[in-house]
Design an enzyme around this catalytic site. Structure first.
Site, short mmCIF file in Angstrom:
data_model
loop_
_atom_site.label_atom_id
_atom_site.label_comp_id
_atom_site.label_asym_id
_atom_site.label_seq_id
_atom_site.Cartn_x
_atom_site.Cartn_y
_atom_site.Cartn_z
N ASN A 349 41.78 18.29 40.83
CA ASN A 349 42.70 18.46 41.96
C ASN A 349 44.14 18.57 41.43
OD1 ASN A 349 43.52 18.80 44.58
ND2 ASN A 349 42.73 16.83 45.31
N HIS A 380 44.69 10.95 51.49
CA HIS A 380 43.28 11.30 51.62
C HIS A 380 42.70 10.80 52.95
CE1 HIS A 380 43.24 12.26 47.28
NE2 HIS A 380 42.19 12.99 47.58
#
Length: 476
Positions: A349, A380
């Site tokens: 990521n 998140h």
């Protein structure tokens, strides 16, 4: 009497239902079918955008409009009325961008964007419990949040700070003029990245729209000093084909490995009580490996879409080859061969790690590692598993840094010792990562505690002992 809606989980979506027969045929939830269909359509639209709406044929305003309209359509197709959340957040933050004072523009944008995202996370999970509708609209909202905050900090750097106070990276990306509403909407909602990202920089995006992107990167790479007499126009076709092959392989692995090694088996009675520690450790690694292909698929396909549109050129490598990895979100080879926790995180990521570095790690005055992990967890979502992962990640990161700083130099005297060091640190890294990210995919408290108890909390204990007894250097 009205007909009742189908009971199938694949039908429960706020987005379009026109692909419901295909969803039923494949046995895949409709929201996932819609996602893949949009990304594949975006791929074809990207080629068309590059060939028929190229900067030489079309004005930047027209390119902005088409990119935005396509993006909004894709969001509505996938998420239906949930897409209102994106539009509300984007318009609120544009209001902040044009009205807030320069010294506070980044703070207000950051807290509004992160606050709205967090509220959506909380309501979607703990209030509605997914309710009747299963569509997860948080992905695009998370990407938009990254872009909003990135742009706000770069505007603050360009208009509110002295050039000598900026790092080289901040100076390069600083924005001297606030974007227009069309530029803002296009940057945040363009069809190439609105569904699955990745986050990118405003100056790079505007240069792409205006046709300066590849030439700008070639000049940064000193193309003419390398012997090039003119600036070429590199084609992304080879990079797109290679990434589509990776995407297809990842899809096949997802359809086979992920179904055969579900993460739920980690808390089954046979796993917890009837297997020995080494078996549990190895099986944990296999299960977490099986959960990766879906990320490889989504991120590589998103990268290919951007490249197909002509965006993502990063310059020239040391061998003189053109590179299209400016927007790449992962380096699979470096992930699978990582010999340190830091190396693994830096190649997983990537654009989110870059965002965290630019808006948090480089800017906070104290505890940069801790606060960066906290921000990552908050971004998140609010599942407890995320916080188990990121709190464990703090311990592992600090402990791994201490071990590396204290012992690595002792293994560099010969190739044999270096090989031994690499093999051992690879195995330790892969097992430590599997242990650390397991709660991220299990999400809830009870299975996380059950798994960690079955593993005797060994990573936590080892990390704490290392931190207590080895000297730790400050952040590099």
């Amino acid at each position: 009497m009205a007909a009742e809606p189908p009971s199938s989980l694949s039908y429960r979506t706020t987005g379009s239902t026109c692909l419901h027969p295909l969803s039923e045929l494949l046995g895949i939830p409709l929201d996932q079918v819609n996602f893949v269909a949009c990304q594949l359509f975006a791929l074809f639209a990207a080629f068309w955008f590059r060939l028929y709406l190229s900067p030489g044929k079309t004005s930047p305003q027209v390119r902005h409009v088409f990119a935005t309209v396509f993006g909004i359509y894709f969001v509505i197709f996938c998420f239906g009325w949930y897409s209102v959340h994106l539009l509300v957040l984007v318009l609120m933050c544009y209001g902040i961008l044009v009205t807030a004072s320069i010294p506070n523009i980044h703070r207000y944008s950051f807290f509004v964007a992160m606050g709205y995202l967090t509220i959506c996370h909380i309501t979607r999970i703990y209030i509605f419990h997914y309710g009747i509708l299963t569509t997860d609209f948080s992905g695009p909202l998370m990407i938009v949040t990254q872009k909003i905050t990135t742009l706000a900090f770069q505007v603050h750097d360009g208009l509110g700070r002295k050039p000598e106070d900026l790092s080289a990276d901040q100076h390069r990306l600083a924005i001297k003029v606030k974007p227009s509403l069309l530029e803002y909407l296009s940057y945040l909602l363009n069809f190439m990245s609105v569904i699955a990202g990745p986050c990118n920089n405003f100056k790079d995006y505007v240069a792409f729209i205006e046709g300066r992107h590849t030439h700008m990167k070639l000049l940064e790479a000193n193309w003419k000093q390398r012997g090039g007499h003119s600036l070429p126009d590199p084609s992304p076709t080879g990079a797109v084909v290679r990434k589509l092959c990776i995407t297809l392989a990842s899809l096949l692995l997802f359809l086979t490995l992920t179904k055969n090694f579900p993460v739920t088996c980690l808390v089954d009675d046979w796993f917890v009580h009837k297997t020995n520690f080494l078996t549990r450790l190895c099986y944990l690694y296999i299960v977490l490996q099986a959960s990766k292909p879906k990320y490889y698929f989504a991120w590589t396909l998103a990268d290919a879409v951007n490249n197909a549109a002509g965006f993502g050129f990063s310059g020239v490598d040391k061998n003189g080859n053109f590179c299209w990895d400016l927007l790449s979100n992962l380096n699979i080879w470096k992930i699978e061969t990582a010999t340190s926790f830091k190396m693994y995180v830096e190649n997983w990521n990537i654009q989110t790690a870059t965002w965290l570095k630019r808006v948090c790690y480089e800017r906070v005055p104290w505890y940069p590692t801790v606060l960066t992990f906290v921000l990552s967890a908050l971004w998140h979502g609010v599942y407890p598993g995320y916080y188990f992962t990121f709190l464990t990640g703090i311990l592992v990161t600090v402990a791994a840094r201490a071990v590396r700083n204290n012992y690595r130099q002792r293994f560099l005297s010969s190739k044999a010792l270096k090989l031994v060091y690499d093999v051992v640190t690879w195995a330790v890294t892969q097992l430590a990562v599997s242990y650390t990210v397991a709660p991220f995919v299990m999400l809830a408290v009870e299975p996380t505690i059950s798994l960690y108890k079955s593993m005797y909390f060994y990573i936590h204990i080892i990390s704490l002992l290392i931190i207590l007894f080895l000297p730790i250097k400050p952040k590099e």
